[in-house]
Design an enzyme around this catalytic site. Structure first.
Site, PDB file in Angstrom:
ATOM      1  N   GLU A 166     -32.640   8.400 -65.643  1.00  0.00           N
ATOM      2  CA  GLU A 166     -32.407   9.508 -65.619  1.00  0.00           C
ATOM      3  C   GLU A 166     -30.882   9.689 -65.733  1.00  0.00           C
ATOM      4  O   GLU A 166     -30.466  10.044 -64.703  1.00  0.00           O
ATOM      5  CB  GLU A 166     -33.171  10.335 -64.451  1.00  0.00           C
ATOM      6  CG  GLU A 166     -32.811  12.102 -64.523  1.00  0.00           C
ATOM      7  CD  GLU A 166     -31.885  12.395 -64.268  1.00  0.00           C
ATOM      8  OE1 GLU A 166     -30.917  12.832 -65.062  1.00  0.00           O
ATOM      9  OE2 GLU A 166     -31.822  12.882 -63.166  1.00  0.00           O
ATOM     10  N   GLU A 171     -23.527  11.799 -70.045  1.00  0.00           N
ATOM     11  CA  GLU A 171     -23.430  10.801 -69.089  1.00  0.00           C
ATOM     12  C   GLU A 171     -23.764   9.380 -69.548  1.00  0.00           C
ATOM     13  O   GLU A 171     -23.620   8.402 -68.945  1.00  0.00           O
ATOM     14  CB  GLU A 171     -24.642  10.998 -67.975  1.00  0.00           C
ATOM     15  CG  GLU A 171     -24.315  12.255 -66.993  1.00  0.00           C
ATOM     16  CD  GLU A 171     -25.206  12.372 -65.945  1.00  0.00           C
ATOM     17  OE1 GLU A 171     -25.968  11.344 -65.698  1.00  0.00           O
ATOM     18  OE2 GLU A 171     -25.244  13.617 -65.257  1.00  0.00           O
TER      19      GLU A 171
END
Length: 553
Positions: A198, A207
């Site tokens: 995640e 990210e």
């Protein structure tokens, strides 16, 4: 975390401190587990800090002193609780349940699971528990293992403590580094059969999702691995919104203001602008400010189970459903967590009526770790008529997604004139404030009152306020001004030089210090004493509570 999610998992006081678990969200067994643990007098809190001047962010460790006493229910003292993005993420029960159900459907036998960006270890523990359940059901002698990698050292220490409390240390390989530093045969005994991760932000890619997946598929995973999530799809919608227009079009807002300050003089419309990128926002809060100009449409799909491309682009023909002006593009994403396509998670705004998205959104609570994103159309937007076709070109690289709208076959793209390097990039909030009539009038009136009947030979602007610098130069024609400009620095000096003539002042009276200083000396003021100190209180609205980020002298 709700009892249906945590089940038998235990968490340290530090983790509850980190996530601000409320009394009502804990089952009795969880509360008993907490009571059995001592509360330390000093707690460490992880908090995401965003510099309001640069937009850069970093996780910091904050020491909070407490009296070591728990409340009547054995929970950490309330005065020790602090907010953080980890708080929202771990309290997002819909997210946690979706991941848990998908992991339990995917991990059907003991195997090697890789968790990239493991954080507090929650998903890793879910995978380990799923393998334990497989062992019990099959009475198999083989045992699986979870390889969890997390690069942020304080979080690694927290994860070790959580694993120890839950008695899971022997089921984990924990690596305090990025996944692209791992090697099979050196760090990992074998390639992993299942990937659990995640590493998503509000835009999806920010990210490092793509490079992390690329390296994992190349170096760490078996061929055709199982993954949770299975797929992510990005969606967009064209909208009209005067509120969003004011977030980036300072020239249009300033034309309606009666003062003589011209932050964006005519002919220099892009001398102050926002960076062309997606901005995370709670668009549900803006629903009354938004007019929908298109139906939602799919843009990109990213499969976790196969190696993604570093770059992709697509052109879409969007049909307008209303007359209006496209001021912005609102975007969000939907996760398909399992292979069969029965478990989803969405960041869509509440107004989306898709059967899958609506059923998810109605069950989700307010969260700050994921929002929708906004991409601003250039200038004052693109006018469209109902049933008219608009061409949208979307491009993604490894870290972001960008958009370009074409109106009536004419390419609409930013025209950022050079202005000799004098352009300033400001946040949408800052531009909206600078264009606000009442805000400008308040500061102008306050400054006029302060200067009334006084002669100030030297005024200091103690922050990055270009507005206050120009306003002082206009109201006090004999004053010399020192603008510290600790964030915009030499760019601020070049900007003032570019707009000086349009605002009727000479740079001979303005000096830009251009560096951060904890205190000024007489050398900085050329041996002159300061007659007036001016600052512009400002906070970055996307980071915590207003009073936590006031920029003031």
């Amino acid at each position: 975390m709700a009892s249906r999610l945590s089940k038998s998992l235990k968490f340290t006081p530090l983790l509850f401190h980190l996530t601000r678990f409320t009394h009502s969200s804990l089952c009795k067994s969880d509360r008993r587990a907490l009571r059995s643990l001592s509360i330390e007098s000093a707690q460490r809190v992880f908090q995401l800090k965003v510099d309001p001047l640069t937009g850069n962010s970093e996780w910091v460790v904050i020491e909070e002193e407490g009296d070591g006493k728990a409340d009547g229910d054995g929970l950490p003292p309330k005065d020790l609780l602090s907010s953080t993005s980890y708080l929202d993420m771990l309290n997002d029960s819909w997210r946690n349940r979706a991941f848990r159900e998908a992991i339990e459907k995917t991990v059907k036998k003991p195997c090697h699971v890789l968790d990239i960006g493991a954080g507090t270890g929650l998903l890793s523990m879910m995978a380990a528990r799923a393998m334990d359940s497989c062992d019990a059901q099959q009475n198999a002698g083989s045992r699986g293992i979870v390889s969890a990698c997390e690069s942020y050292l304080p979080m690694v220490k927290l994860m070790r403590k959580v694993l120890r409390i839950n008695g899971m240390e022997t089921k984990f390989q924990l690596f305090s580094r990025c996944s692209d530093e791992l090697k099979v045969g050196v760090d990992l005994a074998t390639r992993a059969d299942i990937l659990v991760s995640e590493i998503l932000d509000s835009e999806l890619l920010g990210e490092g999702l793509i490079p992390s997946l690329q390296h994992a598929h190349d170096m760490l995973l078996v061929k055709n691995p199982l993954t949770v999530p299975y797929r992510a799809i990005t969606y967009c919608q064209l909208v009209e919104s005067e509120f969003l227009l004011k977030q980036h079009d300072l020239h249009n807002s300033e034309s309606k203001v009666s003062d003589r300050v011209h932050l964006v003089p005519s002919g220099m419309e892009t001398v102050v602008h926002v960076k062309p990128q997606q901005y995370a926002m709670h668009c549900d809060a803006l629903s009354n400010e938004i007019k929908l100009l298109s139906e939602p449409f799919e843009v990109f799909s990213f499969d976790f189970w196969r190696r993604p491309e570093s770059r992709g682009e697509t052109e879409l023909k969007i049909i307008a459903i209303n007359d209006g002006t496209v001021h912005a593009i609102v975007s969000w994403w939907v996760l398909q967590l399992d292979y069969e396509g029965t478990i989803f998670y969405s960041t869509a705004p509440q107004w989306i009526k898709s059967p899958i998205v609506s059923s998810i959104s109605q069950k989700q609570s307010w969260c700050d770790h994921w929002k929708q994103c906004v991409w601003f159309a250039t200038g004052q937007g693109i006018s469209v008529a109902r049933d008219e076709q608009v061409l949208l070109r979307a491009v993604h690289d490894e870290m972001s997604i960008s958009y370009r709208l074409t109106d009536k076959s004419l390419l609409s793209k930013p025209k950022y004139h050079n202005f000799c390097g004098s352009q300033l990039l400001l946040s949408p909030e800052r531009i909206a404030v600078y264009g606000d009539t009442n805000w400008r009038l308040s500061f102008s009136t306050a400054l006029q009152n302060a200067l009334q009947g006084k002669t100030c030979s030297l005024c200091i602007v103690a922050d990055d306020s270009i507005f206050m610098t120009i306003l002082i130069a206009q109201l006090s024609t004999t004053s010399h001004i020192i603008s510290i400009f600790p964030g915009i620095r030499e760019k601020g000096a070049r900007y003032l030089q570019a707009v000086a003539n349009a605002n009727g002042f000479s740079m001979d009276r303005v000096k830009v210090l251009g560096k951060r200083k904890t205190c000024l000396t007489m050398d900085d003021t050329d041996q002159r004493k300061v007659g007036m100190l001016v600052s512009e209180p400002f906070y970055y609205g996307n980071d915590g509570l207003p009073w936590q980020n006031l920029r003031f002298w």
